[in-house]
Design a protein around this motif. Structure first.
Motif, PDB file in Angstrom:
ATOM      1  N   UNK A  14      15.418  -2.663  16.685  1.00  0.00           N
ATOM      2  CA  UNK A  14      15.167  -3.521  15.520  1.00  0.00           C
ATOM      3  C   UNK A  14      14.203  -2.829  14.567  1.00  0.00           C
ATOM      4  N   UNK A  15      13.137  -2.272  15.109  1.00  0.00           N
ATOM      5  CA  UNK A  15      12.150  -1.599  14.276  1.00  0.00           C
ATOM      6  C   UNK A  15      12.721  -0.316  13.675  1.00  0.00           C
ATOM      7  N   UNK A  16      13.329   0.528  14.507  1.00  0.00           N
ATOM      8  CA  UNK A  16      13.797   1.833  14.035  1.00  0.00           C
ATOM      9  C   UNK A  16      14.983   1.726  13.079  1.00  0.00           C
ATOM     10  N   UNK A  17      15.933   0.870  13.387  1.00  0.00           N
ATOM     11  CA  UNK A  17      17.109   0.744  12.523  1.00  0.00           C
ATOM     12  C   UNK A  17      16.854  -0.175  11.335  1.00  0.00           C
ATOM     13  N   UNK A  18      15.874  -1.055  11.468  1.00  0.00           N
ATOM     14  CA  UNK A  18      15.574  -1.974  10.377  1.00  0.00           C
ATOM     15  C   UNK A  18      14.701  -1.379   9.289  1.00  0.00           C
ATOM     16  N   UNK A  19      14.090  -0.236   9.533  1.00  0.00           N
ATOM     17  CA  UNK A  19      13.159   0.346   8.560  1.00  0.00           C
ATOM     18  C   UNK A  19      13.850   0.696   7.239  1.00  0.00           C
ATOM     19  N   UNK A  20      14.997   1.360   7.305  1.00  0.00           N
ATOM     20  CA  UNK A  20      15.698   1.747   6.073  1.00  0.00           C
ATOM     21  C   UNK A  20      16.238   0.510   5.340  1.00  0.00           C
ATOM     22  N   UNK A  21      16.717  -0.465   6.097  1.00  0.00           N
ATOM     23  CA  UNK A  21      17.191  -1.725   5.505  1.00  0.00           C
ATOM     24  C   UNK A  21      16.042  -2.418   4.761  1.00  0.00           C
ATOM     25  N   UNK A  22      14.879  -2.417   5.379  1.00  0.00           N
ATOM     26  CA  UNK A  22      13.701  -3.031   4.762  1.00  0.00           C
ATOM     27  C   UNK A  22      13.330  -2.309   3.479  1.00  0.00           C
ATOM     28  N   UNK A  23      13.387  -0.983   3.499  1.00  0.00           N
ATOM     29  CA  UNK A  23      13.109  -0.204   2.289  1.00  0.00           C
ATOM     30  C   UNK A  23      14.139  -0.518   1.208  1.00  0.00           C
ATOM     31  N   UNK A  24      15.398  -0.585   1.571  1.00  0.00           N
ATOM     32  CA  UNK A  24      16.456  -0.878   0.601  1.00  0.00           C
ATOM     33  C   UNK A  24      16.208  -2.199  -0.111  1.00  0.00           C
ATOM     34  N   UNK A  25      15.728  -3.187   0.632  1.00  0.00           N
ATOM     35  CA  UNK A  25      15.503  -4.514   0.058  1.00  0.00           C
ATOM     36  C   UNK A  25      14.078  -4.711  -0.459  1.00  0.00           C
ATOM     37  N   UNK A  26      13.329  -3.614  -0.524  1.00  0.00           N
ATOM     38  CA  UNK A  26      11.976  -3.632  -1.087  1.00  0.00           C
ATOM     39  C   UNK A  26      11.089  -4.670  -0.393  1.00  0.00           C
ATOM     40  N   UNK A  27      11.232  -4.765   0.922  1.00  0.00           N
ATOM     41  CA  UNK A  27      10.493  -5.759   1.693  1.00  0.00           C
ATOM     42  C   UNK A  27       9.417  -5.141   2.581  1.00  0.00           C
ATOM     43  N   UNK A  28       9.173  -3.847   2.412  1.00  0.00           N
ATOM     44  CA  UNK A  28       8.154  -3.201   3.226  1.00  0.00           C
ATOM     45  C   UNK A  28       6.762  -3.627   2.769  1.00  0.00           C
ATOM     46  N   UNK A  29       5.811  -3.420   3.633  1.00  0.00           N
ATOM     47  CA  UNK A  29       4.438  -3.822   3.337  1.00  0.00           C
ATOM     48  C   UNK A  29       3.859  -2.862   2.305  1.00  0.00           C
ATOM     49  N   UNK A  30       3.221  -3.415   1.329  1.00  0.00           N
ATOM     50  CA  UNK A  30       2.533  -2.579   0.345  1.00  0.00           C
ATOM     51  C   UNK A  30       1.264  -3.296  -0.085  1.00  0.00           C
ATOM     52  N   UNK A  31       0.264  -2.493  -0.361  1.00  0.00           N
ATOM     53  CA  UNK A  31      -0.987  -3.036  -0.892  1.00  0.00           C
ATOM     54  C   UNK A  31      -0.809  -3.029  -2.401  1.00  0.00           C
ATOM     55  N   UNK A  32      -0.591  -4.190  -2.955  1.00  0.00           N
ATOM     56  CA  UNK A  32      -0.215  -4.243  -4.366  1.00  0.00           C
ATOM     57  C   UNK A  32      -1.307  -4.803  -5.265  1.00  0.00           C
ATOM     58  N   UNK A  33      -2.518  -4.407  -5.014  1.00  0.00           N
ATOM     59  CA  UNK A  33      -3.624  -4.837  -5.872  1.00  0.00           C
ATOM     60  C   UNK A  33      -3.349  -4.410  -7.311  1.00  0.00           C
ATOM     61  N   UNK A  34      -2.890  -3.189  -7.469  1.00  0.00           N
ATOM     62  CA  UNK A  34      -2.580  -2.675  -8.803  1.00  0.00           C
ATOM     63  C   UNK A  34      -1.084  -2.798  -9.090  1.00  0.00           C
ATOM     64  N   UNK A  35      -0.265  -2.486  -8.109  1.00  0.00           N
ATOM     65  CA  UNK A  35       1.183  -2.382  -8.267  1.00  0.00           C
ATOM     66  C   UNK A  35       1.796  -3.655  -8.842  1.00  0.00           C
ATOM     67  N   UNK A  36       1.361  -4.808  -8.370  1.00  0.00           N
ATOM     68  CA  UNK A  36       1.972  -6.067  -8.818  1.00  0.00           C
ATOM     69  C   UNK A  36       1.797  -6.316 -10.314  1.00  0.00           C
TER      70      UNK A  36
END
Length: 184
Positions: free
Chosen positions: A66-88
């Motif tokens: 789940x973790x290994x195969x789900x990583x690219x899927x998560x990136x594709x859907x822009x759902x990965x964790x990010x610190x978005x203090x500035x980014x947002x």
């Protein structure tokens, strides 16, 4: 540009299919986990072992998948964790530029480094058909190989994301937030 976007769509479709398959591994993992717990307690009550190391390890392996195969899927859907203090607060163009830089300078090199440093260990595991040291345990070499598969899928998805960001910066497509799940 159209050929690159076509390549991006192919990569997106691949990781989408893998991600949707991975989604169904979660209930399977939960069912095995429930069986492990129930089997242990019921087994103690009736004096018979209803669980095994293979069941316990299969739960771990499914979590790994789940973790290994789900990583690219998560990136594709822009759902990965990010610190978005500035980014947002950034504009879509600035986000696309930051995502491209992050992908090219961090994500892809990181995945290449993981592949490079794990390659010999994984080959050695396959050469000896490494098994769990626990009685009744599962083979270890297939799950170790999934580390490389995960990194390759992440590299491919990184390439797809870079293509989409580049296309957006060139004005060929709308910002990624607008076509999050839509085909390009």
């Amino acid at each position: 540009m159209e050929k690159l976007l076509r390549l991006s769509r192919i990569i997106d479709a691949l990781n989408d299919r893998i991600g949707r398959f991975t989604y169904w591994l979660v209930p399977l993992m939960v069912l095995i986990g429930v069986w492990n717990v129930v089997g242990r307690f019921v087994g103690r009550a009736i004096g018979q072992n209803l669980s095994s190391n293979a069941y316990i390890e299969s739960q771990w392996y499914i979590f790994d998948l789940v973790f290994l195969l789900g990583a690219a899927y998560t990136l594709k859907h822009n759902e990965h964790v990010r610190v978005d203090i500035f980014y947002s607060h950034w504009s879509p163009k600035r986000k696309a530029l930051a995502n491209s830089i992050g992908t090219l300078l961090f994500l892809i090199p990181f995945c290449i480094i993981i592949i490079f440093f794990s390659w010999d260990t994984i080959l050695a595991s396959w050469a000896i058909r490494e098994n769990s040291p626990d009685p009744g345990g599962l083979p270890r070499y297939p799950i170790k190989f999934m580390i490389i598969v995960s990194c390759v899928l992440l590299i491919l998805q990184g390439i797809s994301e870079a293509i989409k960001n580049f296309a957006y910066l060139k004005g060929a497509i709308a910002p990624q937030e607008e076509h999050h799940d839509a085909s390009l």
